[in-house]
Design an enzyme around this catalytic site. Structure first.
Site, PDB file in Angstrom:
ATOM      1  N   ASP A  14       0.837  -1.194   0.000  1.00 38.53           N
ATOM      2  CA  ASP A  14       0.000   0.000   0.000  1.00 38.53           C
ATOM      3  C   ASP A  14       0.877   1.251   0.000  1.00 38.53           C
ATOM      4  OD1 ASP A  14      -2.635   1.222   0.300  1.00 38.53           O
ATOM      5  OD2 ASP A  14      -1.841   1.926   2.202  1.00 38.53           O
ATOM      6  N   THR A  58      -2.913   5.565  -4.217  1.00 44.07           N
ATOM      7  CA  THR A  58      -1.813   6.337  -3.620  1.00 44.07           C
ATOM      8  C   THR A  58      -0.499   6.109  -4.367  1.00 44.07           C
ATOM      9  OG1 THR A  58      -1.393   4.610  -1.979  1.00 44.07           O
ATOM     10  CG2 THR A  58      -2.826   6.390  -1.309  1.00 44.07           C
ATOM     11  N   THR A  59      -0.257   4.847  -4.725  1.00 35.36           N
ATOM     12  CA  THR A  59       0.998   4.551  -5.416  1.00 35.36           C
ATOM     13  C   THR A  59       1.031   5.291  -6.760  1.00 35.36           C
ATOM     14  OG1 THR A  59       0.872   2.381  -4.388  1.00 35.36           O
ATOM     15  CG2 THR A  59       2.525   2.654  -6.091  1.00 35.36           C
ATOM     16  N   ASP A  80      -8.979  -0.092   1.444  1.00 43.28           N
ATOM     17  CA  ASP A  80      -8.985   0.403   0.061  1.00 43.28           C
ATOM     18  C   ASP A  80     -10.275  -0.021  -0.630  1.00 43.28           C
ATOM     19  OD1 ASP A  80      -6.447   1.240   0.640  1.00 43.28           O
ATOM     20  OD2 ASP A  80      -5.537   0.471  -1.203  1.00 43.28           O
TER      21      ASP A  80
HETATM   22  N1  LIG Z   1      -6.000  -7.298 -13.630  1.00 44.59           N
HETATM   23  C1  LIG Z   1      -5.361  -6.174 -13.834  1.00 44.59           C
HETATM   24  N2  LIG Z   1      -4.653  -5.971 -14.950  1.00 44.59           N
HETATM   25  C2  LIG Z   1      -3.996  -4.849 -15.147  1.00 44.59           C
HETATM   26  N3  LIG Z   1      -3.928  -3.826 -14.297  1.00 44.59           N
HETATM   27  C3  LIG Z   1      -4.605  -3.951 -13.174  1.00 44.59           C
HETATM   28  C4  LIG Z   1      -5.357  -5.123 -12.861  1.00 44.59           C
HETATM   29  N4  LIG Z   1      -5.901  -4.949 -11.649  1.00 44.59           N
HETATM   30  C5  LIG Z   1      -5.511  -3.726 -11.226  1.00 44.59           C
HETATM   31  N5  LIG Z   1      -4.737  -3.123 -12.128  1.00 44.59           N
HETATM   32  C6  LIG Z   1      -4.129  -1.788 -12.088  1.00 44.59           C
HETATM   33  O1  LIG Z   1      -3.248  -1.673 -11.003  1.00 44.59           O
HETATM   34  C7  LIG Z   1      -3.164  -0.289 -10.638  1.00 44.59           C
HETATM   35  C8  LIG Z   1      -3.317  -0.137  -9.156  1.00 44.59           C
HETATM   36  O2  LIG Z   1      -2.225  -0.720  -8.492  1.00 44.59           O
HETATM   37  P1  LIG Z   1      -2.022  -0.540  -6.928  1.00 44.59           P
HETATM   38  O3  LIG Z   1      -3.285  -0.872  -6.236  1.00 44.59           O
HETATM   39  O4  LIG Z   1      -0.809  -1.312  -6.590  1.00 44.59           O
HETATM   40  O5  LIG Z   1      -1.681   0.975  -6.769  1.00 44.59           O
HETATM   41  P2  LIG Z   1      -2.582   2.215  -6.420  1.00 44.59           P
HETATM   42  O6  LIG Z   1      -4.018   1.840  -6.457  1.00 44.59           O
HETATM   43  O7  LIG Z   1      -2.138   3.313  -7.289  1.00 44.59           O
HETATM   44  O8  LIG Z   1      -2.114   2.568  -4.944  1.00 44.59           O
HETATM   45  P3  LIG Z   1      -2.512   1.911  -3.534  1.00 44.59           P
HETATM   46  O9  LIG Z   1      -3.419   0.758  -3.810  1.00 44.59           O
HETATM   47  O10 LIG Z   1      -1.203   1.505  -2.968  1.00 44.59           O
HETATM   48  O11 LIG Z   1      -3.177   2.999  -2.796  1.00 44.59           O
HETATM   49  C9  LIG Z   1      -4.283   0.415 -11.369  1.00 44.59           C
HETATM   50  O12 LIG Z   1      -3.762   1.176 -12.413  1.00 44.59           O
HETATM   51  C10 LIG Z   1      -5.152  -0.719 -11.860  1.00 44.59           C
HETATM   52  O13 LIG Z   1      -5.831  -0.411 -13.056  1.00 44.59           O
HETATM   53 MG   LIG Z   2      -4.811   0.228  -5.329  1.00 49.05          MG
END
Ligand SMILES: Nc1ncnc2c1ncn2[C@@H]1O[C@H](COP(=O)(O)OP(=O)(O)OP(=O)(O)O)[C@@H](O)[C@H]1O
Ligand SMILES: [Mg+2]
Length: 553
Positions: A67, A100-101, A396
């Site tokens: 996260d 957030t990331t 989340d």
């Molecule tokens: N099955 C999938 N295929 C491709 N991309 C995906 C898939 N599932 C999720 N994602 C992508 O992963 C990204 C989110 O990754 P992640 O949750 O690690 O980071 P974040 O949401 O930016 O931050 P955080 O969850 O740490 O607050 C998004 O761009 C989302 O569209």
């Molecule tokens: Mg996320």
């Protein structure tokens, strides 16, 4: 750096000794480097194929997480500009709960690309201006491509919750967790005129290690991580009338020492009896009100426990304040601060209050509450580290569900919206001359890093992926994104990878705000910090204290 200025050849000292100052290009360069380092540190955690981080704090406690906000929170970041990126993660988390990331990565990219332009003599204000225009275009594009959905259709809510958990440690259980999260949120959502409203805090989350993640459950009611206070007490009360107390059932100790002169054995007995009577009196006040359950925020004396137990009352002590508030809402009771004031009208109602053994501990379940909107998710998992990360990931998911219930519009994920935005922004940039065009274009490039990193983390070639994505988006495939599990470019909307529009919009806003703020800074003045703890006797505390790593600002 010196804080001296020259006035007619005479140096004028305006800052305290030990202060550090950097200006102009140098200040900008240092800030950008610091922010880039922060962004770099979370890159590998992005997406379903992202890695987790193990963070060890100064007490040796270990957190395993992917996260973005938690990673940055746990890192002890000192640099002021780097701290601003930590703020980005916080804002993103508070406003949208997910993304957030991504927000931190985009902010880092905006800064790093801005630096290249600054090196080519483009003034930061032109870049900031270009970024502003690009961000507006980005938001406009998101609004345009977003799909409107029914906020109470659990199908989309579940898909979005699953997308948010796909990138977490609990990904294997995402469907199961999403189901629970959606049910819980729909339970507490209320219709406010035309719109729906829901508060994530209305879903109580408790965790207990032991058993597997698949034993995680949704309870209609409130679960307290507390056991019944006295072993002889009843552990189960049906048709519970609950007294919620913010008053201690103990005899307050006096703050000063008092001397008692007791002359006869009768006096000793009378003295001891008095204490007992006072406690008995307290217990009676409660039972007289009709209560058969007491949940107390403060302590309960052994003797009071004994009296309550004899009357068949179930009691819990030292409940958390936040739990008391939840209980009041759930049972329709009122938190009483003065025992003398307690009346039957203050009591809350629940069909059942029962202590149950969960793992190695005991927890108390308050079920069938007067207000049916009270729900608790009880997370189970093999270890505390696991349940802690599950709780963060569930948070989340709950936020994502809230975002959609309150603003029922979604976009597909996998980098598709980022690429669509960048395609539109590139074209838009062409309508501007020279330097401004460059600034708008680099915003588009920064957005492309999201699909590029998703691809990279999945072991694919980012360059190939991006060039194919670009051509597909040029050809009008709005939702072409990178499905990282199979490593293929696909229509992300067709495979059900949805995210709230709110999250994506907030990513653009948070990243742009932070990047612009950092770019505007051309002067960093850091006061020398006091050394903690103060120096040895006679060492005279302050001078030379300084910020740790101050020289790098
Ligand atoms: N099955 C999938 N295929 C491709 N991309 C995906 C898939 N599932 C999720 N994602 C992508 O992963 C990204 C989110 O990754 P992640 O949750 O690690 O980071 P974040 O949401 O930016 O931050 P955080 O969850 O740490 O607050 C998004 O761009 C989302 O569209
Ligand atoms: Mg996320």
């Amino acid at each position: 750096m010196s804080s001296n200025a020259q006035a007619g050849g005479v140096p004028v000292l305006v800052l305290k000794e030990g202060s550090d100052r950097s200006r102009g290009r140098e200040a900008q360069h240092r800030n950008i480097i610091a922010a880039k380092v922060v962004a770099e540190s979370v890159k590998s955690a992005l997406g379903p194929k992202g890695m987790d981080k193990m963070l060890v704090d100064s007490f040796g406690d270990v957190t395993v997480t992917s996260d973005g906000r938690t990673i940055l929170d746990e890192m002890d970041i000192q640099h002021p500009a780097a701290k601003m990126l930590v703020e980005v993660a916080k804002t993103q988390d508070n406003e949208a709960g997910d993304g957030t990331t991504s927000a931190v990565i985009i902010a880092g990219e905006l800064l790093s690309r801005a630096e290249e332009l600054i090196d080519k003599n483009v003034h930061p204000t032109i870049i900031i201006d270009g970024y502003k225009k690009a961000a507006e275009k980005a938001l406009e594009t998101l609004e345009k491509i977003a799909l409107k959905i029914d906020p109470t259709s659990s199908d989309y809510l579940k898909k979005a919750a699953m997308t948010s958990m796909a990138s977490k440690l609990i990904a294997d259980y995402k469907e199961y967790f999403a189901d629970i999260a959606v049910k819980a949120m729909l339970e507490v959502a209320t219709k406010d005129g035309k719109n729906w409203k829901v508060d994530v805090d209305d879903v109580k989350v408790e965790k207990k290690s032991g058993e597997s993640m698949s034993e995680t459950s949704l309870i209609k009611g409130i679960v307290l991580d507390k056991e019944v206070v006295h072993s002889g007490m009843t552990k189960r009360v049906e048709k519970a009338k609950i007294a919620l107390l913010d008053a201690s059932l103990e005899i307050e100790k006096t703050e000063y020492d008092a001397k008692l002169s007791i002359e006869t054995p009768d006096q000793i007995e009378a003295f001891l009896n008095q204490e007992e009577n006072m406690l008995k009196d307290m217990a009676e006040k409660i039972t007289k009100s009709g209560a058969n359950v007491v949940i107390c925020q403060k302590g309960i004396d052994d003797m009071a426990q004994h009296f309550l137990s004899k009357k068949g009352v179930l009691a819990i002590r030292r409940a958390k304040k936040s739990d008391m508030e939840k209980l009041a809402k759930a049972t329709g009771g009122k938190v009483v601060t003065k025992l003398d004031d307690i009346s039957p009208a203050d009591l809350g109602y629940a069909a059942l209050v029962e202590e149950r053994k969960i793992g190695d501990d005991k927890m108390t379940f308050v079920e069938g509450c007067k207000n049916p909107q009270a729900v608790t998710i009880l997370i189970r998992g093999s270890s505390e580290r696991f349940t802690a990360e599950a709780e963060r990931s569930l948070h989340d998911a709950l936020c994502v569900i809230r975002d959609i219930i309150e603003d029922p519009r979604v976009v597909a994920g996998g980098g598709a919206p980022e690429l669509e935005m960048s395609t539109v922004i590139r074209k838009y940039a062409e309508t501007f001359p020279g330097k401004e065009q460059l600034a708008i274009k680099i915003f588009a490039e920064a957005l492309e890093t999201i699909p590029a990193i998703l691809a990279e983390n999945a072991g694919l070639q980012p360059i190939d992926v991006i060039s194919e994505l670009r051509s597909r988006h040029d050809a009008g495939e709005t939702w072409a994104g990178i499905e990282v599990r199979e490593g293929k470019i696909q229509d992300m909307s067709r495979i059900g990878v949805f995210e709230p529009l709110t999250v994506k919009k907030q990513i653009i806003k948070s990243a742009n705000d932070a990047a612009s703020m950092i770019l505007k800074i051309d002067d960093v003045i850091a006061a020398g910090r006091m050394k903690a703890p103060p120096g040895p006797p006679g060492g005279g505390g302050m001078p030379g204290g300084g910020y740790p790593g101050m020289g790098e600002y």
